[in-house]
Scaffold this motif. Structure first.
Motif, PDB file in Angstrom:
ATOM      1  N   THR B  70       0.812  -1.218   0.000  1.00  0.00           N
ATOM      2  CA  THR B  70       0.000   0.000   0.000  1.00  0.00           C
ATOM      3  C   THR B  70       0.847   1.270   0.000  1.00  0.00           C
ATOM      4  O   THR B  70       1.920   1.325   0.592  1.00  0.00           O
ATOM      5  CB  THR B  70      -0.943   0.037   1.217  1.00  0.00           C
ATOM      6  OG1 THR B  70      -0.164  -0.115   2.393  1.00  0.00           O
ATOM      7  CG2 THR B  70      -1.962  -1.070   1.151  1.00  0.00           C
ATOM      8  N   HIS B 102     -13.240  -1.538   0.081  1.00  0.00           N
ATOM      9  CA  HIS B 102     -12.584  -0.331   0.576  1.00  0.00           C
ATOM     10  C   HIS B 102     -13.716   0.578   1.057  1.00  0.00           C
ATOM     11  O   HIS B 102     -14.418   1.173   0.238  1.00  0.00           O
ATOM     12  CB  HIS B 102     -11.760   0.342  -0.514  1.00  0.00           C
ATOM     13  CG  HIS B 102     -10.748  -0.582  -1.108  1.00  0.00           C
ATOM     14  ND1 HIS B 102      -9.640  -0.992  -0.414  1.00  0.00           N
ATOM     15  CD2 HIS B 102     -10.696  -1.229  -2.295  1.00  0.00           C
ATOM     16  CE1 HIS B 102      -8.941  -1.843  -1.166  1.00  0.00           C
ATOM     17  NE2 HIS B 102      -9.561  -2.003  -2.310  1.00  0.00           N
ATOM     18  N   GLU B 107     -11.944   2.350  -6.305  1.00  0.00           N
ATOM     19  CA  GLU B 107     -10.642   1.874  -6.776  1.00  0.00           C
ATOM     20  C   GLU B 107     -10.632   1.821  -8.298  1.00  0.00           C
ATOM     21  O   GLU B 107     -11.618   1.431  -8.928  1.00  0.00           O
ATOM     22  CB  GLU B 107     -10.395   0.460  -6.226  1.00  0.00           C
ATOM     23  CG  GLU B 107      -9.160  -0.221  -6.815  1.00  0.00           C
ATOM     24  CD  GLU B 107      -8.917  -1.629  -6.273  1.00  0.00           C
ATOM     25  OE1 GLU B 107      -9.541  -1.970  -5.246  1.00  0.00           O
ATOM     26  OE2 GLU B 107      -8.133  -2.377  -6.869  1.00  0.00           O
ATOM     27  N   ALA B 160      -3.295  -0.211  -8.293  1.00  0.00           N
ATOM     28  CA  ALA B 160      -4.614   0.315  -7.949  1.00  0.00           C
ATOM     29  C   ALA B 160      -4.462   1.749  -7.465  1.00  0.00           C
ATOM     30  O   ALA B 160      -3.519   2.063  -6.743  1.00  0.00           O
ATOM     31  CB  ALA B 160      -5.235  -0.535  -6.848  1.00  0.00           C
ATOM     32  N   PHE B 162      -6.801   4.977  -5.637  1.00  0.00           N
ATOM     33  CA  PHE B 162      -7.991   5.182  -4.816  1.00  0.00           C
ATOM     34  C   PHE B 162      -8.242   6.674  -4.657  1.00  0.00           C
ATOM     35  O   PHE B 162      -7.293   7.449  -4.580  1.00  0.00           O
ATOM     36  CB  PHE B 162      -7.790   4.570  -3.426  1.00  0.00           C
ATOM     37  CG  PHE B 162      -7.398   3.129  -3.439  1.00  0.00           C
ATOM     38  CD1 PHE B 162      -8.364   2.139  -3.431  1.00  0.00           C
ATOM     39  CD2 PHE B 162      -6.059   2.746  -3.477  1.00  0.00           C
ATOM     40  CE1 PHE B 162      -8.003   0.796  -3.461  1.00  0.00           C
ATOM     41  CE2 PHE B 162      -5.692   1.414  -3.509  1.00  0.00           C
ATOM     42  CZ  PHE B 162      -6.666   0.433  -3.495  1.00  0.00           C
ATOM     43  N   PRO B 167      -8.149   4.765   2.086  1.00  0.00           N
ATOM     44  CA  PRO B 167      -9.312   4.070   1.507  1.00  0.00           C
ATOM     45  C   PRO B 167      -9.912   3.026   2.440  1.00  0.00           C
ATOM     46  O   PRO B 167     -11.087   2.702   2.324  1.00  0.00           O
ATOM     47  CB  PRO B 167      -8.766   3.419   0.236  1.00  0.00           C
ATOM     48  CG  PRO B 167      -7.289   3.520   0.306  1.00  0.00           C
ATOM     49  CD  PRO B 167      -6.927   4.562   1.315  1.00  0.00           C
TER      50      PRO B 167
END
Lengths: 208, 208, 208, 208, 208, 208
Positions: B70, B102, B107, B160, B162, B167
């Motif tokens: 992340t 999330h 996303e 990804a 967000f 998130p």
């Protein structure tokens, strides 16, 4: 047998008519400050949420040796109302995405391959400049001038994401020179020499 | 000579003290509903806006043969207050990012390489399922259950993004089985068999 | 005599044409990311702001011995654009509102009568579980898994309010088992045994 | 020659169809919680962003010796979706803008000329009262009761701006006395004497 | 006697401790993405909501013959959290507020006296240009390049309001030339001639 | 054995330090425009999300024969940042919650028992008045004047929810008469007779 119906009384209202979790844009419908009118949920399909256009290499045979392919709401109606969108940047060696802003979104850039020098300038005129490598991400706060340059000898590819389906894109040189804003006004409001303004107007197709 | 000072009277207030365009998190400072306290603008450097952690391949030697790295505000303080963040997904052949949500963000997934089967489920229980290829993007609306599976024979990589710096990430099986929620309650609220609950509690380290 | 007109010149524009303070949904009109098109203010009546459907006891003669009656925008057009809605929960003794989320809203539950055990699970897999009594309120943060169970020997009644006119409602078991998501995918993304998946698919009317 | 086209491949999607940076209201179109439907960008002209109505002195020949001229979205469609609007206040000597609220916006008042006593009252019943001079600005937080009075011997002029295109305007005395709210209800909910209510109902054209 | 206390039981909680309706900035306190920490409500006074700095004529004896005086949160702590702020523009004959953006706010300009030519440029490179007269207002959508020029023979005065307490202000020429951004990078990202860049760097105090 | 750890490499960052899904208020900490500083997630317990104060009947032995018990952030820190709160209304026969506004929130009222006449007034001075019965809900749009009266012969109980943790509460009569706003100013800005103002000032403890 009846068991399979047990959620009908539980959630008794028909929730299939209206869009609940998303609002895929009907681009033929009205546009409002919050985005486009939604397609009926019954007409929404998995394809609405997927976009393959960023998988196609942009054509960098142009003066900036760069190409930007957008996946904003107009190309990708599935992001309508969801507060997100994306774009693909192709940069040939020597290529540059010129100084620009996104009036309505913060950008997060991910370098897929190649080396990219990127920077932005704050309201305090501070410069935040970095040479990015494969796998790096960099964030460009909303509304600030920024740029990307291929800093390597091979093509570079990056994916930008934005926290708006319509981030906007104001390219500085196009904004100044690719329209009919009178050259004298450009000179007066930017301190550029008149000859410089005229030269770039000619290059970029502007008049006035 | 004096000319170079002309913007000082123009914008006469000292704008260097406060953060204007961004608010890089001071993770040692207070956290509020809008995010962390800002670092002083004078202490902010270009490195605050760049994160290299997504360039490092995640370790997929685990039961799901997948890894999520992340770049949320805790790892990447520069995104504080900017409404965006990112993550890297590594999926070995057969790997899976299990069903999750999330709670606070939509996303947008970009497939760097490999093939990924991804899907989400709406409030109307409709399934939106697609097989994604290199370069495809897919959007997962905020708060909905979704998953990703390596659908190919080679490792897959996806990035990804967000539209929130925090998130959240609620993995279904961890939420149900990796804590002390009594098994009888899990059974009662999910319709799973008690033995199934116990088995997964054991697997995931839950108690109760 | 003229005095009674004195506010006309004061506020000289006709403010009766457009909706100013509210936007009662025209459910036949377009839906957008911010909600439905507004009814003309001249067509709005007091009844638009009142909903009596929550005064009717839900039918709990079903497998979960519970009933949820919603007052979301679809049933209660007056809340369109106002950022609020409500629902009624009836729980027979032993009744349960199964594990679910509201993708777009925080919930605040008020226990009208009876005893209810309620809980939610955070992104950190922490369980927040309480036994509620008449008059208690409990808040369930947006997007997190939560549930309610009748913890007493008499029927229980609770009123939930939400900070969105379209909170969404994703019931875990319906999302997993009441659609055509292939059983093998469910197994792979949830770690549930295949037989368990098949059993619940059959129970809930799912296929695949 | 080809050079002047180089931005076409750069930004390859036609961005002229949809409104990107603004959403000038089509007042004949639908209204939604986020504002009116947008005019087509091709139909937008500079005049849409300019409003000259505030240059005209309001007629203060009325009981309050004051006039309010609004530049809300209904008069000034260019502010639709932009989160801002304005109004002009003319106050003859002795003139008063009576106690009122803007349910949906904070107000910032700038005194163009004259002297104005202005005040607002907080939820804690604290009074924030000031005598303003030419050039002063004062802020009135969203939703709070406030008023302005000409505190000098000459006409006063002020410009108010609001952070919403539809700030709303609820004038206390009109709200209480210029409609059909039964006098007994007014008395009961305000503690005013019945005779006082009846007197003001008569003055302001109310019934009931 | 007891009557005067009757609202205490009615609203029994002490609402004096926390800020409810406003959040006057404690500029010595922490700054967060939503603004500064609030002063205690007991320390808030009417003066916190009034600012007299815009009543003072700016000094236009500089190269642009213009002066901008800001009433942003740093100068005017009362607007913290209220989504609004203001500024004063003084333009001597021939004066110009150079091309700039406000990254975080829409601007609404009111011409107090004089004649001002103002314009902005959209993401589509369209120019919206108008000659404004006393009393006119013009709106400049968030994040777009715009400018103001004194179009008359007398001094001009205008008041700008913004829908953010920290609108930001990025002056194009300062951003490009008043810092250490290498001239070669400026050239490459703007298409300006190197000599032009060097000339303006020298004029504006930039290096590199 | 190692299996029970497999989510650690999956989500490798320690997510226990920061608040992710909620932000329980530390009322001793700073207050910001978005709410209070968060408690450490490690200090958060289930009790933070539950409030029992609304289960206690309010004391209606006062002049309005009504009592309002609030569950705003100050009493109920768990709602900080979650955009929701609640209150309890007790109305003895003849009781009245006087004319008031919530400057920062829409209210949704649920009648637990009894009969309540409730109404609100719009910016257009239209009155929306209804007699509510047990189980009815009514919505009061943000910032508008409204009131509730016991319309029956027995005590009435209602629960209000709000879409803000700090909705604010401005009671008209307190705002006008329970402070030091000079009576002459009240008279001038409300059209009430001076004697009426003085009478209510005396009743409500105001001065001036």
């Amino acid at each position: 047998m009846l068991h399979i119906l047990f959620f009908l009384p539980l959630i008794l209202t028909s929730t299939h008519v209206i869009a609940q979790d998303f609002c895929v844009a009907n681009l033929e419908g009205v546009q409002t400050p919050s985005g486009f009118a939604c397609k009926m949920e019954s007409e929404v399909a998995p394809d609405d949420f997927v976009f393959s256009g960023l998988g196609i290499e942009g054509n960098t045979s142009n003066i900036v040796e760069a190409a930007v392919t957008t996946a904003f709401v107009e190309q990708y109606p599935g992001v309508n109302g969801l507060g997100i969108s994306a774009a693909r940047l192709d940069l040939a060696p020597g290529g540059v995405v010129p100084m620009h802003t996104h009036p309505a979104a913060t950008e997060l850039l991910y370098v897929v391959h190649g080396r990219i020098t990127a920077g932005f300038i704050s309201s305090s005129n501070a410069v935040y400049l970095k040479r990015l490598r494969r796998g790096d991400i960099m964030v460009f706060p909303r509304g600030l001038l920024h740029f990307q340059i291929n800093a390597g000898k091979r093509p570079a590819l990056a994916i930008a994401s934005f926290n708006s389906p319509i981030p906007g894109l104001q390219i500085l040189e196009s904004a100044l020179f690719a329209n009919d804003l009178p050259s004298a006004l450009v000179e007066k409001t930017t301190f550029l020499d008149y000859a410089q303004v005229k030269k770039l107007k000619a290059l970029l197709g502007g008049t006035g």
